[in-house]
Design a protein around this motif. Structure first.
Motif, PDB file in Angstrom:
ATOM      1  N   THR A  45       0.829  -1.196   0.000  1.00  0.00           N
ATOM      2  CA  THR A  45       0.000   0.000   0.000  1.00  0.00           C
ATOM      3  C   THR A  45       0.865   1.248   0.000  1.00  0.00           C
ATOM      4  O   THR A  45       2.006   1.220   0.446  1.00  0.00           O
ATOM      5  CB  THR A  45      -0.945   0.022   1.231  1.00  0.00           C
ATOM      6  N   GLY A  80      -0.123   3.496   4.073  1.00  0.00           N
ATOM      7  CA  GLY A  80       0.243   3.169   5.449  1.00  0.00           C
ATOM      8  C   GLY A  80      -0.763   2.254   6.102  1.00  0.00           C
ATOM      9  O   GLY A  80      -1.723   1.798   5.483  1.00  0.00           O
ATOM     10  N   ARG A  81      -0.560   1.963   7.384  1.00  0.00           N
ATOM     11  CA  ARG A  81      -1.415   1.040   8.134  1.00  0.00           C
ATOM     12  C   ARG A  81      -2.867   1.487   8.200  1.00  0.00           C
ATOM     13  O   ARG A  81      -3.767   0.662   8.319  1.00  0.00           O
ATOM     14  CB  ARG A  81      -0.894   0.856   9.558  1.00  0.00           C
ATOM     15  N   LEU A  94      -5.224  -0.356   5.838  1.00  0.00           N
ATOM     16  CA  LEU A  94      -5.417  -1.806   5.897  1.00  0.00           C
ATOM     17  C   LEU A  94      -6.839  -2.156   6.329  1.00  0.00           C
ATOM     18  O   LEU A  94      -7.471  -1.406   7.073  1.00  0.00           O
ATOM     19  CB  LEU A  94      -4.428  -2.446   6.880  1.00  0.00           C
ATOM     20  N   GLU A 117      -9.719  -3.447   8.480  1.00  0.00           N
ATOM     21  CA  GLU A 117      -9.856  -3.441   9.942  1.00  0.00           C
ATOM     22  C   GLU A 117      -9.594  -4.818  10.558  1.00  0.00           C
ATOM     23  O   GLU A 117      -8.937  -4.926  11.589  1.00  0.00           O
ATOM     24  CB  GLU A 117     -11.263  -2.957  10.313  1.00  0.00           C
ATOM     25  N   LEU A 174      -5.435  -5.784  10.631  1.00  0.00           N
ATOM     26  CA  LEU A 174      -4.445  -4.754  10.987  1.00  0.00           C
ATOM     27  C   LEU A 174      -3.112  -5.331  11.452  1.00  0.00           C
ATOM     28  O   LEU A 174      -2.085  -4.678  11.344  1.00  0.00           O
ATOM     29  CB  LEU A 174      -5.015  -3.814  12.055  1.00  0.00           C
ATOM     30  N   GLU A 175      -3.118  -6.561  11.958  1.00  0.00           N
ATOM     31  CA  GLU A 175      -1.884  -7.174  12.456  1.00  0.00           C
ATOM     32  C   GLU A 175      -1.034  -7.795  11.347  1.00  0.00           C
ATOM     33  O   GLU A 175       0.093  -8.196  11.578  1.00  0.00           O
ATOM     34  CB  GLU A 175      -2.218  -8.235  13.520  1.00  0.00           C
ATOM     35  N   ARG A 176      -1.564  -7.873  10.157  1.00  0.00           N
ATOM     36  CA  ARG A 176      -0.852  -8.497   9.033  1.00  0.00           C
ATOM     37  C   ARG A 176       0.345  -7.655   8.598  1.00  0.00           C
ATOM     38  O   ARG A 176       0.373  -6.439   8.772  1.00  0.00           O
ATOM     39  CB  ARG A 176      -1.780  -8.675   7.841  1.00  0.00           C
ATOM     40  N   MET A 208       2.824  -5.653   6.164  1.00  0.00           N
ATOM     41  CA  MET A 208       2.556  -4.658   5.136  1.00  0.00           C
ATOM     42  C   MET A 208       3.886  -4.132   4.605  1.00  0.00           C
ATOM     43  O   MET A 208       4.826  -3.952   5.373  1.00  0.00           O
ATOM     44  CB  MET A 208       1.755  -3.512   5.751  1.00  0.00           C
ATOM     45  N   GLU A 253       5.198  -0.919   2.328  1.00  0.00           N
ATOM     46  CA  GLU A 253       4.731   0.349   1.795  1.00  0.00           C
ATOM     47  C   GLU A 253       5.381   0.647   0.440  1.00  0.00           C
ATOM     48  O   GLU A 253       6.563   0.406   0.235  1.00  0.00           O
ATOM     49  CB  GLU A 253       5.043   1.478   2.786  1.00  0.00           C
TER      50      GLU A 253
END
Length: 145
Positions: free
Chosen positions: A105, A108-109, A112, A114, A117-119, A121, A123
């Motif tokens: 992405t 940013g977080r 993501l 909902e 969110l812990e996955r 990522m 940037e």
């Protein structure tokens, strides 16, 4: 947002046989969900050089959902925004069957889904080493479960 081929270049050599033989990604079937055709092509070419098998390439949410429900995928790389649609149903489908995945992405977080969110990522713009490291870490995490 575009990622040039130079962004996907690597200082690591994909042909270093001693490292490749022990790489947990070697021979794994990867689903790539990316709506930008240039980024998708660069990812496909670069990641296959590192021993991943590209099991599917989706540029639309509908196609990504279909591919994510099949059993021919070992892990996935998911762009958070596919056109004007969010990747949530694809992430949900992969999570439901225990398939590891990471997000890409430029938002940013905060962008993501909902429920995920812990996955991991990565940037945009990114380098291939970041993608490979995140895929390896997510695969290891999934195998510990």
């Amino acid at each position: 947002m575009s990622v040039s081929n130079s962004d996907l270049s690597s200082s690591a050599s994909p042909s270093d046989d001693s490292q490749r033989a022990s790489d947990p990604l070697l021979g794994r079937r990867l689903l790539i969900v990316e709506d930008d055709p240039y980024i998708a092509l660069a990812l496909e070419e670069t990641l296959s050089e590192f021993g991943l098998i590209i099991a599917g390439m989706a540029r639309s949410l509908e196609e990504a959902v279909r591919l994510s429900r099949g059993d021919g995928v070992d892990l996935a790389l998911l762009d958070v925004n596919i056109g004007h649609e969010k990747i949530d149903p694809v992430a949900d489908a992969l999570a439901a069957r225990g398939c590891p995945f990471i997000f890409t992405t430029g938002c940013g977080r905060a962008g993501l889904p909902e429920a995920h969110l812990e996955r991991a990522m990565v940037e945009k713009p990114f380098y291939v080493e970041e993608i490979l490291a995140a895929l390896r870490a997510e695969l290891a995490r999934a195998e510990e479960r």
